[in-house]
Scaffold this active site. Structure first.
Site, PDB file in Angstrom:
ATOM      1  N   TYR A 324       0.832  -1.192   0.000  1.00 18.02           N
ATOM      2  CA  TYR A 324       0.000   0.000   0.000  1.00 18.02           C
ATOM      3  C   TYR A 324       0.867   1.243   0.000  1.00 18.02           C
ATOM      4  O   TYR A 324       2.055   1.191   0.323  1.00 18.02           O
ATOM      5  CB  TYR A 324      -0.937   0.025   1.216  1.00 18.02           C
ATOM      6  CG  TYR A 324      -0.221  -0.065   2.548  1.00 18.02           C
ATOM      7  CD1 TYR A 324       0.251   1.066   3.187  1.00 18.02           C
ATOM      8  CD2 TYR A 324      -0.032  -1.311   3.177  1.00 18.02           C
ATOM      9  CE1 TYR A 324       0.911   0.992   4.402  1.00 18.02           C
ATOM     10  CE2 TYR A 324       0.626  -1.395   4.391  1.00 18.02           C
ATOM     11  CZ  TYR A 324       1.093  -0.243   4.999  1.00 18.02           C
ATOM     12  OH  TYR A 324       1.763  -0.327   6.193  1.00 18.02           O
ATOM     13  N   HIS A 342       1.314   5.687  15.251  1.00 18.53           N
ATOM     14  CA  HIS A 342       0.888   6.725  14.320  1.00 18.53           C
ATOM     15  C   HIS A 342      -0.626   6.886  14.327  1.00 18.53           C
ATOM     16  O   HIS A 342      -1.378   6.020  14.800  1.00 18.53           O
ATOM     17  CB  HIS A 342       1.389   6.442  12.905  1.00 18.53           C
ATOM     18  CG  HIS A 342       0.809   5.226  12.244  1.00 18.53           C
ATOM     19  ND1 HIS A 342      -0.447   5.194  11.683  1.00 18.53           N
ATOM     20  CD2 HIS A 342       1.336   3.990  12.048  1.00 18.53           C
ATOM     21  CE1 HIS A 342      -0.667   4.001  11.166  1.00 18.53           C
ATOM     22  NE2 HIS A 342       0.387   3.244  11.380  1.00 18.53           N
ATOM     23  N   HIS A 358      -0.854  -3.448  10.291  1.00 16.70           N
ATOM     24  CA  HIS A 358       0.204  -4.266   9.708  1.00 16.70           C
ATOM     25  C   HIS A 358       1.390  -4.407  10.663  1.00 16.70           C
ATOM     26  O   HIS A 358       2.489  -4.748  10.240  1.00 16.70           O
ATOM     27  CB  HIS A 358       0.669  -3.653   8.382  1.00 16.70           C
ATOM     28  CG  HIS A 358      -0.325  -3.762   7.289  1.00 16.70           C
ATOM     29  ND1 HIS A 358      -1.370  -2.864   7.129  1.00 16.70           N
ATOM     30  CD2 HIS A 358      -0.452  -4.657   6.274  1.00 16.70           C
ATOM     31  CE1 HIS A 358      -2.084  -3.200   6.072  1.00 16.70           C
ATOM     32  NE2 HIS A 358      -1.558  -4.286   5.535  1.00 16.70           N
ATOM     33  N   CYS A 360       1.854  -1.918  13.294  1.00 16.00           N
ATOM     34  CA  CYS A 360       2.022  -0.644  13.997  1.00 16.00           C
ATOM     35  C   CYS A 360       1.043  -0.518  15.160  1.00 16.00           C
ATOM     36  O   CYS A 360       0.102  -1.293  15.291  1.00 16.00           O
ATOM     37  CB  CYS A 360       1.815   0.520  13.032  1.00 16.00           C
ATOM     38  SG  CYS A 360       3.109   0.649  11.783  1.00 16.00           S
ATOM     39  N   ASN A 362      -1.751   1.605  16.161  1.00 15.16           N
ATOM     40  CA  ASN A 362      -2.719   2.579  15.646  1.00 15.16           C
ATOM     41  C   ASN A 362      -3.406   3.297  16.799  1.00 15.16           C
ATOM     42  O   ASN A 362      -3.876   2.657  17.752  1.00 15.16           O
ATOM     43  CB  ASN A 362      -3.791   1.880  14.821  1.00 15.16           C
ATOM     44  CG  ASN A 362      -3.325   1.457  13.434  1.00 15.16           C
ATOM     45  OD1 ASN A 362      -4.122   0.992  12.635  1.00 15.16           O
ATOM     46  ND2 ASN A 362      -2.047   1.602  13.135  1.00 15.16           N
TER      47      ASN A 362
END
Length: 423
Positions: A324, A342, A358, A360, A362
């Protein structure tokens, strides 16, 4: 799923770039005294042994000392230290070193008295004279003098890096991070470690740990650094000879500060992040971690880099499902393999309830902004309960091991509790 590719990591270290390259979530990547890596490695160099004039109070009356380097020695490395064979019960009292046609060279004795270390690399192709005075147990003095010449500048060197910058303020988990390219052969690590000096003020014990085939070494304390600590580092590798025919490239130095305590803890069982400022819980944040096919890493990591906005590009991932290109806000790198904290507005509906990322961490845009404004490089985050553990060297993983496991990675013996302030 995060891949441990570390692309660009060594280049960033060698150039001492203040910022590290991002490519995408789940696809990334008063003068001070010095304290050595351990108190038994003769790695400490105290201020008390600065050059002085030998025999100022009385002329040497004992037998002459035998110095190293020996008289008329040639082609010595610019990392050469001065040592002496002492009479029984004696100790070095003064050392002077002077270049031909030049002034005195500054330096300090190691804490155990085994050698005198110049405060900067010697000059290549230069003649030096060393004079050492020692005082015996009976008060008599002995003296030795030696003249030697340093080697020409070598053609084959290793690259090195230090992830610490002068006058910067870091989080309480900021390790002293050194990198080497190519890596240091295992049989050379003890000699190199003896030339890696760290001093903390206030004094705190610490140790070195080698990882990643000798391309990285970390220095940390048994616990997080005390807020307000000053860390002074000298990685004194210029001219250090290695068994592969290479030499250390340059000395690297930095003096930095540790700021307030800011600690993040994430529990996969609750899908929550607990944030502690100076030991007090200040906020609880819902999170979404990596889904089972691309899990987040469990362990203690530190914030390595911050980007207010960037683009994650994972089009080179071998799994088409993980490819992506996405604009990301408030990204904070945790691993070389691509795990970040993030903003993820697309997953806000499931944050605190399920894992969809994936790899991380979130969080909502509002919480990501709040964290971004609070954190510093070196702030720790501990994640527990996921399907895999953080891989050694995938980021600044100095705190992912217990202290007892960490000290096993030292190339030299570490006293119980770590090397103390050895000055």
């Amino acid at each position: 799923m995060a891949r441990f590719t570390r692309a660009g990591a060594v280049v960033g270290a060698l150039t001492l770039a203040a910022s590290l390259a991002l490519t995408g979530c789940g696809d990334e990547q008063k003068k001070p005294e010095f304290v050595g890596g351990t108190s038994t490695d003769a790695g400490a160099v105290p201020d008390s042994a600065a050059p002085s004039t030998p025999g100022a109070s009385s002329a040497p009356s004992g037998p002459a000392l035998t110095l190293s380097p020996a008289n008329d020695t040639k082609n010595k490395p610019v990392s050469t230290e001065i040592s002496a064979k002492l009479p029984e019960g004696g100790k070095v009292s003064t050392v002077t070193l002077a270049a031909a046609g030049g002034g005195a060279v500054e330096g300090k004795l190691r804490t155990d008295g085994s050698a005198w270390v110049p405060s900067a690399p010697l000059k290549y192709g230069t003649r030096y004279t060393a004079t050492v005075t020692a005082t015996g147990a009976d008060g008599t003095t002995s003296q030795g003098t030696s003249t030697f010449t340093t080697m020409a500048k070598p053609k084959s060197t290793i690259g090195s890096g230090l992830y610490l910058f002068d006058d910067k303020s870091y989080g309480v988990a900021m390790p002293v991070v050194t990198e080497f390219h190519p890596g240091i052969p295992k049989k050379d690590r003890a000699a190199v470690q003896k030339r890696m000096f760290v001093k903390t003020d206030p004094p705190q014990p610490g140790a070195w740990h080698w990882v990643d085939n000798g391309t990285q070494a970390y220095y940390r304390a048994p616990e997080y650094w005390q807020p307000g600590t000053t860390i002074t580092v000298r990685i004194a590798l210029a001219g250090v000879p290695l068994s592969n025919g290479k030499y250390g490239d340059i000395d690297r130095k930095a003096t930095a500060k540790i700021g307030r305590s800011f600690v993040m803890k994430v529990d996969n069982a609750t899908k929550k992040m607990s944030v502690y400022e100076n030991g007090a819980l200040s906020r609880t944040i819902p999170v979404s971690l990596g889904k089972k096919s691309t899990p987040s890493s469990s362990g203690t990591m530190v914030v390595m880099e911050k980007k207010e906005s960037t683009v994650f590009d994972t089009r080179d991932d071998p799994d088409p499902a993980n490819r992506y290109v996405t604009e990301i806000d408030f990204a904070q790198r945790l691993t070389w393999g691509g795990e970040y904290i993030h903003a993820a507005p697309w997953s806000e509906g499931v944050q605190g309830r399920s894992n969809v990322s994936h790899g991380c961490v979130n969080v909502s845009t509002a919480n990501a902004r709040w964290l971004f404004e609070k954190t510093r490089i070196g702030d720790p985050i501990t994640i527990k309960g996921t399907e895999r553990k953080i891989a050694a060297g995938n980021g600044w993983t100095a705190w992912s091991l217990s202290w007892s496991e960490f000290v096993k990675g030292s190339a030299l013996p570490v006293p119980k509790g770590g090397s103390g302030p050895a000055l």
